[in-house]
Design an enzyme around this catalytic site. Structure first.
Site, PDB file in Angstrom:
ATOM      1  N   CYS A   1       0.832  -1.218   0.000  1.00 30.86           N
ATOM      2  CA  CYS A   1       0.000   0.000   0.000  1.00 30.86           C
ATOM      3  C   CYS A   1       0.857   1.254   0.000  1.00 30.86           C
ATOM      4  O   CYS A   1       0.344   2.336  -0.233  1.00 30.86           O
ATOM      5  CB  CYS A   1      -0.872   0.071   1.245  1.00 30.86           C
ATOM      6  SG  CYS A   1      -2.096  -1.211   1.398  1.00 30.86           S
TER       7      CYS A   1
ATOM      8  N   CYS B   1      -1.153  -6.903   6.572  1.00 23.96           N
ATOM      9  CA  CYS B   1      -2.024  -5.863   6.016  1.00 23.96           C
ATOM     10  C   CYS B   1      -3.286  -6.546   5.516  1.00 23.96           C
ATOM     11  O   CYS B   1      -3.215  -7.543   4.802  1.00 23.96           O
ATOM     12  CB  CYS B   1      -1.305  -5.156   4.860  1.00 23.96           C
ATOM     13  SG  CYS B   1      -2.413  -4.258   3.765  1.00 23.96           S
TER      14      CYS B   1
END
Ligand code: MSP
Length: 524
Positions: A133, A156
């Protein structure tokens, strides 16, 4: 030109760590349909797309491939990302790369301004970072599993890969200063974030409180160097968001900037937060007007999950265009999914809609009408005589479809625009079944009526060619040529498509090959 006539639309700039899949193509097509519509309406239109090339993710991919990040980015841009635009027929006005000199120049000006004005300070940060990300994560954004390779580690939620613990002395942007102004912006301008679901999520997020944002990194050097401290590079999102401003001359060409800004940003809902929180805060700090709108569209899902390369569910756009053609690709994704919602892709659905809507619905209508003018009038468009109620009903349908489609495009409801236009296809097919031109052609007494029916059907097709050209440019180009219409299709203002009687009687109508031929084999 008045600001209201300007339409500046952007797509996200895509990471060059991998090749594009149909999720990326989806955003590009939507942006292209919207800008073609505006451009063809005479608005001062600009479509920007490009690539996001700095940061740890690209650096690591390059290293894993035994090359430098710049070489890797060059290769991916030339072999994959620029060709994508050809594959799906995107008419962008510009393509920006964050490694372009023009971009770096603008970024440095912007950063220095924020620093000089006291919006950036030096501080210490420790947190969980997801390289996928390129973002620091809060505990809420993380998960743990009990089995598999990553058992017991913090992962994540988006990438289901371990996050890294980072502790660094960094530069920080005073984002927390902007919490109230952002909430006020969302409140007073409900259109700023759309659709509503994305807007609500972002308001919730900001209400929980904003922290300052770490905007530099010193553990690697693949990025834009911080002008007052070259041992740091700029955080990749801060760098990337600025592309929307640097591409139109921020800090260098004020005239161009004023002509285009503010932009409408089209993004996937996964990155709406960056665009609707960090970006407007950056702009507020720099004293620049906030964007006109941030629209977070839905995801293409495979097996109920977001399609993604890292989860090996990505489908290359060429797999679809090679079998069905580029127009079918564009039409399918724009019409089958409500823009803003998630949607599932399946070959069966694509195939069924291709056959029912494009081949049998629109393509067949076009071929039949053109063939009848060719056969009964030697390819010369007949003049209409007195219009009956049925003919006038078609005229009304065309006028209404044009107005409704334009309104839908203005609210970015692309699927609604297509269904408004499709009322013409349906009405015309019904009209031809009822009017039976092949029966009228049998007797001399009904020749005049036959001319009116075929003129009416041809005019309906003329409007369809103009209205559908932003969505299916190839097929409508062929239809336009066959109808013997004057002028280039691209120059026909879409908002004027509903005005009846634009085809000249006496024009030469030429035979038309099937616009959407039968597909013999569908990939599974
Ligand atoms: N580089 C950042 C964006 C920076 S913009 C200043 C980035 N790049 S990305 O390559 O990961 O592209 C993300 C975008 O691709 C999404 O916002 C969306 O537009 C598109 N999509 C990627 N996967 C998608 C789906 N499965 N479905 C729909 N859109 C998808 O994030």
């Amino acid at each position: 030109m008045a600001a209201s006539d300007s339409f500046y639309l952007t797509t996200p700039i895509f990471y060059v760590n991998d090749v594009p899949h149909i999720g990326h193509a989806y955003t590009e097509v939507a942006a292209d349909v919207l800008t073609r519509w505006h451009r063809q309406s005479g608005d001062d239109t600009w479509l920007l797309t490009g690539t996001d090339e700095h940061g740890q993710k690209i650096l690591r991919t390059a290293v894993a491939n035994d090359t430098t990040p710049k070489e890797w980015a060059d290769k991916l841009v030339h072999d994959a990302w620029l060709p994508l635009l050809e594959t799906i027929n995107i008419r962008n006005d510009d393509f920006i790369r964050t490694t372009d000199e023009r971009h770096e120049k603008g970024v440095l000006i912007f950063l220095q301004k924020l620093y000089d004005d006291g919006y950036i300070y030096s501080g210490e940060y420790e947190g969980y970072y997801c390289v996928g990300c390129e973002e620091y994560k809060q505990l809420d954004d993380l998960m743990e599993t009990e089995d598999g390779d990553f058992a017991g580690q913090k992962l994540c939620k988006i990438h289901t890969r371990p996050v890294e613990v980072l502790k660094e002395r960094n530069y920080f942007f005073r984002m927390s200063d902007f919490q109230d102004r952002l909430l006020d912006l969302y409140e007073t301008n409900p259109q700023f974030i759309q659709p509503e679901s994305v807007r609500n999520e972002i308001i919730q997020f900001v209400k929980q409180g904003l922290s300052d944002l770490s905007v530099s990194r010193s553990s690697f050097d693949w990025g834009i160097k911080i002008p007052w401290d070259e041992s740091h590079v700029l955080y990749v999102w801060f760098d990337a968001l600025l592309n929307y401003a640097t591409a139109i001359g921020y800090g260098v060409d004020q005239e161009q900037f004023d002509r285009r800004w503010p932009a409408t940003h089209l993004v996937g809902k996964d990155i709406a937060r960056f665009h609707a929180v960090i970006w407007p805060a950056m702009l507020m700090a720099a004293g620049i007007e906030v964007p006109r709108q941030v629209f977070g569209h839905g995801w293409l899902l495979v097996g109920g999950e977001k399609m993604s390369k890292s989860k090996l569910t990505g489908i290359a756009p060429s797999q679809i265009t090679e079998t069905f053609g580029v127009d079918a690709f564009r039409y399918y994704f724009m019409s089958a999914i409500s823009f803003g919602q998630d949607g599932s892709f399946s070959w069966e659905d694509l195939s069924a809609r291709y056959q029912a809507e494009l081949a049998n619905g629109f393509g067949n209508l076009a071929s039949r009408v053109v063939a009848m003018v060719t056969r009964y009038y030697d390819g010369v468009l007949p003049a209409p005589a007195d219009y009956s109620d049925a003919d006038l009903a078609i005229q009304a349908t065309v006028a209404k479809a044009t107005v409704n489609a334009d309104a839908a495009i203005n609210s970015l409801a692309i699927h609604e625009a297509i269904s408004a236009i499709w009322t013409i296809v349906e009405e015309l097919n019904g009209y031809i079944t009822i009017q039976e031109p092949w029966v009228l052609a049998k007797q001399d007494e009904t020749r005049e009526r036959l001319g009116t029916v075929l003129y009416t059907a041809s005019e309906g097709l003329r409007a369809l060619a103009v209205l559908l050209s932003p969505v299916i440019p190839e097929a409508t180009g062929k239809l336009w040529a066959a109808l013997g219409a004057s002028g280039a299709l691209d120059d026909q203002p879409v908002r004027d498509a509903g005005r009846w009687g634009q085809l000249e009687p006496g024009a030469g109508v030429a035979p038309l090959e099937p616009l959407f031929p039968r597909i013999e084999e569908v990939p599974a």
